[in-house]
Design a protein around this motif. Structure first.
Motif, PDB file in Angstrom:
ATOM      1  N   ALA A  60       7.062   1.382 -29.034  1.00  0.00           N
ATOM      2  CA  ALA A  60       8.491   1.584 -28.746  1.00  0.00           C
ATOM      3  C   ALA A  60       8.908   0.571 -27.692  1.00  0.00           C
ATOM      4  N   ILE A  62       9.849  -0.199 -24.331  1.00  0.00           N
ATOM      5  CA  ILE A  62       9.715   0.568 -23.085  1.00  0.00           C
ATOM      6  C   ILE A  62      10.996   0.487 -22.252  1.00  0.00           C
ATOM      7  N   ASN A  63      11.764  -0.593 -22.429  1.00  0.00           N
ATOM      8  CA  ASN A  63      13.028  -0.718 -21.682  1.00  0.00           C
ATOM      9  C   ASN A  63      14.046   0.353 -22.068  1.00  0.00           C
ATOM     10  N   LEU A  74      12.455   6.801 -33.916  1.00  0.00           N
ATOM     11  CA  LEU A  74      11.236   6.335 -34.587  1.00  0.00           C
ATOM     12  C   LEU A  74      10.666   7.383 -35.558  1.00  0.00           C
ATOM     13  N   GLY A  98       0.796   2.108 -29.898  1.00  0.00           N
ATOM     14  CA  GLY A  98       1.786   3.156 -29.687  1.00  0.00           C
ATOM     15  C   GLY A  98       2.598   3.398 -30.946  1.00  0.00           C
ATOM     16  N   GLU A 102       1.748   4.191 -34.849  1.00  0.00           N
ATOM     17  CA  GLU A 102       2.275   5.392 -35.514  1.00  0.00           C
ATOM     18  C   GLU A 102       3.055   5.016 -36.777  1.00  0.00           C
ATOM     19  N   PRO A 129       1.930  10.067 -27.768  1.00  0.00           N
ATOM     20  CA  PRO A 129       2.462   9.469 -28.989  1.00  0.00           C
ATOM     21  C   PRO A 129       3.557  10.391 -29.537  1.00  0.00           C
TER      22      PRO A 129
HETATM   23  N1  3HC Z   1       8.392  -2.652 -24.928  1.00  0.00           N
HETATM   24  C1  3HC Z   1       9.112  -3.588 -24.290  1.00  0.00           C
HETATM   25  N2  3HC Z   1       8.591  -4.732 -23.795  1.00  0.00           N
HETATM   26  C2  3HC Z   1       7.268  -4.914 -23.976  1.00  0.00           C
HETATM   27  C3  3HC Z   1       6.447  -3.980 -24.629  1.00  0.00           C
HETATM   28  C4  3HC Z   1       7.056  -2.801 -25.131  1.00  0.00           C
HETATM   29  N3  3HC Z   1       6.374  -1.886 -25.789  1.00  0.00           N
HETATM   30  N4  3HC Z   1       5.188  -4.450 -24.639  1.00  0.00           N
HETATM   31  C5  3HC Z   1       5.214  -5.638 -24.013  1.00  0.00           C
HETATM   32  N5  3HC Z   1       6.470  -5.916 -23.611  1.00  0.00           N
HETATM   33  C6  3HC Z   1       6.930  -7.131 -22.934  1.00  0.00           C
HETATM   34  C7  3HC Z   1       6.328  -7.293 -21.552  1.00  0.00           C
HETATM   35  O1  3HC Z   1       7.060  -6.606 -20.582  1.00  0.00           O
HETATM   36  C8  3HC Z   1       6.386  -8.793 -21.371  1.00  0.00           C
HETATM   37  O2  3HC Z   1       7.690  -9.115 -21.029  1.00  0.00           O
HETATM   38  P1  3HC Z   1       7.990 -10.295 -19.992  1.00  0.00           P
HETATM   39  O3  3HC Z   1       7.390 -11.530 -20.618  1.00  0.00           O
HETATM   40  O4  3HC Z   1       9.456 -10.314 -19.860  1.00  0.00           O
HETATM   41  O5  3HC Z   1       7.270  -9.917 -18.731  1.00  0.00           O
HETATM   42  C9  3HC Z   1       6.146  -9.330 -22.782  1.00  0.00           C
HETATM   43  O6  3HC Z   1       6.449  -8.239 -23.657  1.00  0.00           O
HETATM   44  C10 3HC Z   1       4.721  -9.767 -23.047  1.00  0.00           C
HETATM   45  O7  3HC Z   1       3.853  -8.722 -22.643  1.00  0.00           O
HETATM   46  P2  3HC Z   1       2.447  -9.033 -21.947  1.00  0.00           P
HETATM   47  O8  3HC Z   1       2.643  -9.994 -20.817  1.00  0.00           O
HETATM   48  O9  3HC Z   1       1.818  -7.727 -21.646  1.00  0.00           O
HETATM   49  O10 3HC Z   1       1.697  -9.796 -23.131  1.00  0.00           O
HETATM   50  P3  3HC Z   1       0.184  -9.751 -23.569  1.00  0.00           P
HETATM   51  O11 3HC Z   1       0.055 -10.697 -24.702  1.00  0.00           O
HETATM   52  O12 3HC Z   1      -0.696  -9.912 -22.380  1.00  0.00           O
HETATM   53  O13 3HC Z   1      -0.064  -8.267 -24.115  1.00  0.00           O
HETATM   54  C11 3HC Z   1       0.400  -6.297 -25.384  1.00  0.00           C
HETATM   55  C12 3HC Z   1       0.574  -7.826 -25.263  1.00  0.00           C
HETATM   56  C13 3HC Z   1      -1.056  -5.948 -25.597  1.00  0.00           C
HETATM   57  C14 3HC Z   1       1.211  -5.842 -26.564  1.00  0.00           C
HETATM   58  C15 3HC Z   1       0.905  -5.636 -24.080  1.00  0.00           C
HETATM   59  O14 3HC Z   1       2.188  -6.130 -23.775  1.00  0.00           O
HETATM   60  C16 3HC Z   1       0.995  -4.136 -24.109  1.00  0.00           C
HETATM   61  O15 3HC Z   1      -0.002  -3.474 -23.933  1.00  0.00           O
HETATM   62  N6  3HC Z   1       2.221  -3.613 -24.299  1.00  0.00           N
HETATM   63  C17 3HC Z   1       2.478  -2.204 -24.194  1.00  0.00           C
HETATM   64  C18 3HC Z   1       1.977  -1.439 -25.367  1.00  0.00           C
HETATM   65  C19 3HC Z   1       2.328   0.020 -25.222  1.00  0.00           C
HETATM   66  O16 3HC Z   1       2.098   0.631 -24.211  1.00  0.00           O
HETATM   67  N7  3HC Z   1       2.899   0.588 -26.277  1.00  0.00           N
HETATM   68  C20 3HC Z   1       3.294   1.964 -26.282  1.00  0.00           C
HETATM   69  C21 3HC Z   1       4.740   2.067 -25.939  1.00  0.00           C
HETATM   70  S1  3HC Z   1       5.281   3.746 -25.829  1.00  0.00           S
HETATM   71  C22 3HC Z   1       5.495   4.214 -27.441  1.00  0.00           C
HETATM   72  O17 3HC Z   1       5.238   3.468 -28.341  1.00  0.00           O
HETATM   73  C23 3HC Z   1       6.049   5.589 -27.642  1.00  0.00           C
HETATM   74  C24 3HC Z   1       5.926   6.053 -29.038  1.00  0.00           C
HETATM   75  O18 3HC Z   1       4.813   6.872 -29.181  1.00  0.00           O
HETATM   76  C25 3HC Z   1       7.119   6.812 -29.449  1.00  0.00           C
END
Ligand code: 3HC
Ligand code: NAI
Length: 699
Positions: A60, A62-63, A74, A98, A102, A129
């Motif tokens: 999702a 995160i912002n 979703l 995430g 899903e 999740p």
């Molecule tokens: N939402 C919004 N922005 C995101 C994001 C997300 N899910 N994941 C990464 N970003 C952004 C980062 O903030 C960063 O932005 P910036 O360049 O402006 O600082 C940019 O994307 C790149 O991220 P990384 O520097 O972390 O890049 P990497 O290549 O090192 O890693 C990644 C990539 C493994 C995908 C890592 O970003 C990550 O782990 N992201 C989060 C994944 C996560 O936690 N997902 C679950 C979200 S909650 C959800 O899905 C709820 C659902 O169940 C309903």
């Protein structure tokens, strides 16, 4: 165009393109729903879902959390995909995380590149999740494996995912082409849509007692955290409820998490970590120097761990000590540490050997002639460091970066012992350096932008979280720690026992209490450091007399079997020692302190407010660039609970006005200058500003 749909003969391809990580923002969700409608109505026989760029969907957006939820949600997107009446195949590269994973679970088949991985890291953001993951994953791989994945948040690679039945096919090569071939194979076989929602979990696979014991384990492993316990409840619901009800149960718990302070704190840390390496004022035209070979001076506790950090990232290291004996000891310890990783199954023997082979020992400074960056980790003495740096100045090539791992010493003074202060920087690692992720990058007066940019890039390359700090005694982390450690000593002499202080801070969520930390690190370290200081520099004797008295009794901490506690020689279990309580009472008598009972609340407040007040001073002086940087330092270097967001975020949650009032009260009660409220804190309260509103001296 965030999502496109294309018909290619008998296949439909839904392509998502939302850089950088294809997060499921509202436009993407809407685009997928539109594509699903097109796919349902055309003559295609199967649908492939694929992503552009470096990764499949990372979850999702995160912002969007904390803002009003915009439809389609979703779960609605996933339901639409799952209900398509022709096979839907998710084609995964990079990471499906995430909500992205899903979404893949809502597709009927999943294929991936062998380099891909999948995971549900929501728990690391204080979430669960919330788009069917807690209901679908246990149906697919069983309760235990699903619980483990969701409560640890750890990714699994494509091979493991294939073995578990999460993926149906893995391959190397061009993802879209391979996925389309796979889809055509499925059409030829007459494969039907295959919905995970229709699978059932065997009722005897995980009984009530198993859930209870899992919850108990989580209480220890994820102490104080709400989301992991809610994940267990959702999986229990998956077993006891029809799919649709289970989904509703999951969604309501998910929304509770989204609104929770814990998730707000963890999301703050997520973004703060990513912002920390950025240095305003250093523009993109500054190119980091190429670093291919590292030198490390001092093969002790820190030098060995730092060497491992680089070797783990595949970077060759020359490790130098002043004596053959010191070097052998250091290299042997590195070998032992890699051995432990092999025995725990974290590394294969081959990997460990490869990493060890990247570390070459040396006693001759001439061996450092061709390194690109050298990190000094010798004894904490300015004389020794100055000697080392002037020697490095002689032997290292022009353009090599000269770094010091000093904990407290003045990096400007160290730089001045070379003819190239622009190339000198502090790289302050934390112990154990191969494990701890924090790296304070200390910019001295003359350090060039290019050197700072190189340090930041290198820190990221070896998997650390680099944070910029200015020069002062203790930089960001240790400067704040002094204030915190002082409160532990004062609370003791005023009436609290070590066990009370430690348990108050553990209950708050700290990884360890301050006195247990002291015992682990060794009380002799601080004692020796104090011996080098004048009485004035040492400050109020009540803030170190107990520690000194214990060291003088030979109670050096865990390594001596006794410190603030006594330790069982076999099990290392700690217990309260009446001898320590006598020492405390004796010191209180000596300094005329009237002992009294301290409440848990007072102990907690004094420790946290001491950190916060110093944090504001550090920010005001520009020693830290941002409040979030201080939080990252405390979470990654000092065991501050990430789910409380770090000391500065925590201050904001408590309300700066309340924090100021409490600090003012402590100042009035004690008259101690260190309780004088920080100017910046007063300013923000007076102007009714938050920490987010404030742009510091570097901003
Ligand atoms: N939402 C919004 N922005 C995101 C994001 C997300 N899910 N994941 C990464 N970003 C952004 C980062 O903030 C960063 O932005 P910036 O360049 O402006 O600082 C940019 O994307 C790149 O991220 P990384 O520097 O972390 O890049 P990497 O290549 O090192 O890693 C990644 C990539 C493994 C995908 C890592 O970003 C990550 O782990 N992201 C989060 C994944 C996560 O936690 N997902 C679950 C979200 S909650 C959800 O899905 C709820 C659902 O169940 C309903
Ligand atoms: P240590 O005592 O374990 O190791 C120091 C090593 O340096 C020894 O092997 C010694 O033989 C070697 N050495 C001494 N003088 C030398 C010289 N002139 N040339 C080459 N080698 C020399 O010390 P430790 O704990 O590793 O600390 C090193 C530095 O790291 C200190 O500045 C310390 O403040 C800092 N530091 C320590 C942390 C810790 O938790 N131990 C954490 C962060 C920083």
């Amino acid at each position: 165009m965030l999502v496109s749909y294309q018909q290619l003969d008998d296949l439909g391809v839904i392509r998502i393109d939302n850089p950088p990580v294809n997060a499921l923002s509202q436009g993407v969700r809407e685009g997928i729903c539109d594509a699903v409608k097109l796919a349902q109505g055309d003559g295609t026989k199967a649908i492939v879902v694929v992503c552009e760029g470096r990764t499949f969907i990372a979850g999702a957006d995160i912002n969007e959390f904390g803002k009003p939820m915009q439809e389609p949600t979703l779960p609605q997107v996933n339901a639409a995909l799952e209900s398509l009446t022709k096979p839907v195949i998710a084609a995964i590269h990079g990471t499906a995380l995430g909500g992205g994973f899903e979404l893949a679970l809502s597709c009927h088949y999943r294929c991936a590149l062998t380099s891909a991985s999948v995971g549900l890291p929501e728990v690391t953001l204080g979430l669960l999740p919330g788009a069917g993951g807690t209901q679908r994953l246990p149906r697919l791989i069983g309760v235990k494996a699903a619980l483990d994945m969701m409560t640890t948040g750890k990714k699994i690679n494509a091979t493991e995912a294939l073995d578990l039945g999460v993926l149906d096919r893995v391959f190397d090569g061009d993802l879209t082409r391979c996925a389309m071939e796979y889809a055509r194979e499925l059409i030829t076989e007459g494969a039907r849509p295959r919905q995970i929602r229709d699978l059932s979990i065997p009722n005897d696979s995980f009984d009530k007692d198993s859930f209870e014991s899992y919850r108990g384990q989580l209480n220890k492993r994820k102490r104080g955290q709400e989301a992991p316990q809610k994940i267990v409840s959702c999986v229990e619901a998956a077993m006891g409820m029809p799919f649709k009800e289970g989904l509703a149960f999951e969604r309501s718990r998910f929304m509770e998490c989204v609104k929770s302070e814990q998730s707000a704190a963890l999301r703050h840390i997520f973004f703060a970590e990513r912002q920390a390496p950025r240095v305003p004022g250093i523009d993109k035209s500054v190119t980091p120097r190429v670093v291919q070979r590292i030198g490390i001076i001092g093969a002790g506790t820190m030098g060995g761990g730092i060497a491992m950090s680089f070797a783990n990232a595949g970077i060759p290291v020359t490790l130098l000590d002043s004596s053959e004996e010191g070097l052998e000891k250091g290299i042997a310890l590195i070998g032992k540490n890699y051995g432990v990783s092999v025995s725990k199954g974290k590394l294969s023997e081959h990997q460990a050997m490869e990493r060890e082979a990247l570390i070459t020992g040396a006693v001759d400074y001439g061996k450092l002639a061709d390194v690109d960056l050298v990190i000094e980790a010798v004894f904490e003495s300015m004389d020794v460091k100055r000697q080392v740096f002037s020697r490095l100045d002689e032997v290292c090539k022009q353009g090599a970066i000269l770094a010091t791992n000093t904990s407290y010493l003045d990096v400007n003074e160290i730089a001045a012992s070379t003819s190239r202060p622009q190339d000198v920087v502090g790289l302050h690692f934390f112990s154990p350096a191969n494990v701890m992720r924090l790296l304070e990058v200390v910019k001295a007066e003359s350090t060039s932008d290019e050197v700072v940019a190189t340090a930041m890039a290198l820190g990221k390359r070896i998997g650390k979280v680099p944070v910029l700090a200015g020069v002062c005694y203790g930089f960001i982390g240790n400067r704040m720690l002094r204030q915190y450690a002082r409160e532990a000593q004062l609370c003791m002499i005023e009436g609290a026992e070590p066990a009370q202080i430690d348990s108050v801070l553990m209950n708050f969520g700290m990884a360890m209490g301050p006195l247990s930390v002291g015992d682990l690190a060794g009380l002799d370290i601080g004692y020796k450091a104090r011996q080098a200081l004048t009485e004035k520099q040492k400050g109020d004797p009540r803030s170190y007399c107990i520690a000194d008295a214990l060291v003088e009794l030979g109670r050096l901490g865990q390594k001596a079997g006794a410190g603030y506690y006594k330790y069982d020689p076999e099990t290392r279990a700690r217990s309260t020692d009446p001898v320590v309580l006598d020492v405390i009472r004796e010191q209180a008598r000596k300094y005329g302190v009237q002992r009294r009972a301290l409440s848990d609340e007072e102990i907690l407040n004094r420790h946290l407010l001491a950190l916060i007040n110093e944090g504001f001073r550090i920010l005001d002086e520009g020693i830290a660039q941002r409040a979030g940087d201080i939080d990252v330092v405390y979470v990654h270097g000092y065991g501050f609970p990430a789910y409380r967001g770090g000391p500065m975020f925590y201050a904001g949650q408590r309300g700066l006005v309340n924090v100021l009032k409490e600090i003012e009260r402590l100042y009035e009660d004690t008259g101690e200058p260190y309780w004088a409220p920080a100017t910046l804190l007063k300013k923000l309260v007076a102007e009714d500003l938050t920490l987010n509103d404030w742009i510091g001296v570097n901003g």
